[in-house]
Design an enzyme around this catalytic site. Structure first.
Site, PDB file in Angstrom:
ATOM      1  N   LYS A  38      27.150  21.821 108.542  1.00  0.00           N
ATOM      2  CA  LYS A  38      27.749  20.590 108.235  1.00  0.00           C
ATOM      3  C   LYS A  38      27.631  19.675 109.373  1.00  0.00           C
ATOM      4  O   LYS A  38      27.854  19.938 110.311  1.00  0.00           O
ATOM      5  CB  LYS A  38      29.215  20.742 107.886  1.00  0.00           C
ATOM      6  CG  LYS A  38      30.095  19.556 107.505  1.00  0.00           C
ATOM      7  CD  LYS A  38      29.669  19.061 106.038  1.00  0.00           C
ATOM      8  CE  LYS A  38      30.439  18.062 105.717  1.00  0.00           C
ATOM      9  NZ  LYS A  38      30.022  17.309 104.413  1.00  0.00           N
ATOM     10  N   ASP A  50      32.977  22.894 102.865  1.00  0.00           N
ATOM     11  CA  ASP A  50      31.855  22.466 102.371  1.00  0.00           C
ATOM     12  C   ASP A  50      30.754  23.746 102.556  1.00  0.00           C
ATOM     13  O   ASP A  50      30.179  24.089 101.774  1.00  0.00           O
ATOM     14  CB  ASP A  50      31.169  21.290 102.906  1.00  0.00           C
ATOM     15  CG  ASP A  50      31.921  20.008 102.240  1.00  0.00           C
ATOM     16  OD1 ASP A  50      32.608  19.898 101.319  1.00  0.00           O
ATOM     17  OD2 ASP A  50      31.684  19.005 102.921  1.00  0.00           O
ATOM     18  N   GLU A 115      24.331  18.876 106.084  1.00  0.00           N
ATOM     19  CA  GLU A 115      24.733  18.063 104.755  1.00  0.00           C
ATOM     20  C   GLU A 115      25.807  16.856 105.769  1.00  0.00           C
ATOM     21  O   GLU A 115      26.500  17.284 106.690  1.00  0.00           O
ATOM     22  CB  GLU A 115      25.917  18.782 104.124  1.00  0.00           C
ATOM     23  CG  GLU A 115      26.401  17.931 103.260  1.00  0.00           C
ATOM     24  CD  GLU A 115      27.687  18.494 102.290  1.00  0.00           C
ATOM     25  OE1 GLU A 115      28.545  17.912 101.985  1.00  0.00           O
ATOM     26  OE2 GLU A 115      27.724  19.805 102.209  1.00  0.00           O
ATOM     27  N   GLY A 116      25.478  15.730 105.452  1.00  0.00           N
ATOM     28  CA  GLY A 116      26.332  14.595 106.171  1.00  0.00           C
ATOM     29  C   GLY A 116      27.534  14.557 105.549  1.00  0.00           C
ATOM     30  O   GLY A 116      27.896  15.419 104.613  1.00  0.00           O
ATOM     31  N   ASN A 175      21.438  13.498  90.683  1.00  0.00           N
ATOM     32  CA  ASN A 175      22.693  14.455  90.337  1.00  0.00           C
ATOM     33  C   ASN A 175      23.049  14.246  88.937  1.00  0.00           C
ATOM     34  O   ASN A 175      23.840  13.277  88.741  1.00  0.00           O
ATOM     35  CB  ASN A 175      23.772  14.486  91.237  1.00  0.00           C
ATOM     36  CG  ASN A 175      24.702  15.516  91.075  1.00  0.00           C
ATOM     37  OD1 ASN A 175      24.659  16.331  90.165  1.00  0.00           O
ATOM     38  ND2 ASN A 175      26.055  15.619  91.771  1.00  0.00           N
TER      39      ASN A 175
END
Length: 215
Positions: A38, A50, A115-116, A175
């Site tokens: 992350k 996350d 992951e941003g 997605n």
């Protein structure tokens, strides 16, 4: 070849966490070792929700690097942009912590997926946006988009910013979890596909099935 890849979305809740886990599993199925990281986690205390979601979605136990904080080196308590969350917690954002964590993970794993938080223009401070971090570290990027109304606008703005900064766009993940309106979903998907073919012909378009369909 060992590689770190940054994963961002067209906005908040685009499906980055699900996409990151999906891509991690995809690389694992090819026989590669994978760690997810992350960039900056907000809205949590001692651990990253996350990262926990990545492990759960991949069906694996926590990594040793989860337990020592390597996969989530910066965590703030307030669920907001990084610069606001840092200010509310009375802390500075030290991006060298992210750099060192990524370097450690790249030594140990074939692929590191970072992951941003939110979209590319989320501010780290008044002078630095997430996209600046990606560009300054020469990280390849995967962008997550979807079929929500307005996604074409957000996607094209993101792609234009990516191109302007000379970032390598490795893939766009569409997605399908947000395919609520079939007409809008099909048009959004097809428009983005055509846009990529014209402007990013080397970029892969990855179809991410709905979580509902996966369960």
């Amino acid at each position: 070849m060992k590689q770190a890849i940054f994963i961002s979305g067209i906005d908040t809740d685009a499906g980055k966490t699900y996409a990151t886990a999906f891509l991690a599993r995809r690389f694992m199925d090819r026989g590669l070792t994978v760690a997810t990281q992350k960039f900056i986690q907000t809205g949590c205390c001692d651990s990253s929700e996350d990262i926990e979601a990545h492990r759960s979605l991949c069906g694996i136990e926590p990594l040793p690097e989860d337990l020592d904080g390597t996969t989530a080196p910066i965590i703030f308590t307030y669920p907001a942009s990084a610069q606001l969350a840092a200010r509310l917690d009375g802390r500075e954002i030290d991006l060298s912590l992210v750099d060192r964590a990524t370097a450690k993970l790249v030594e140990r794993y074939d692929i590191v997926l970072i992951e941003g938080a939110g979209g590319l223009m989320v501010p780290v401070d008044d002078d630095t946006f997430t996209i600046d971090y990606v560009a300054s570290r020469s990280l390849p990027l995967i962008l997550v988009t979807n079929a929500r109304l307005g996604s074409i606008n957000h996607t094209v703005l993101s792609l234009e910013a990516i191109k302007a900064r000379g970032i390598k766009l490795q893939a766009v993940v569409f997605n399908h979890h947000f395919d609520v309106d079939k007409v809008i979903a099909e048009d959004t998907h097809d428009f983005i596909k055509r846009y990529l073919e014209r402007n990013f012909p080397q970029t892969e378009l990855i179809e991410l099935p709905s979580m509902a369909k996966k369960s």
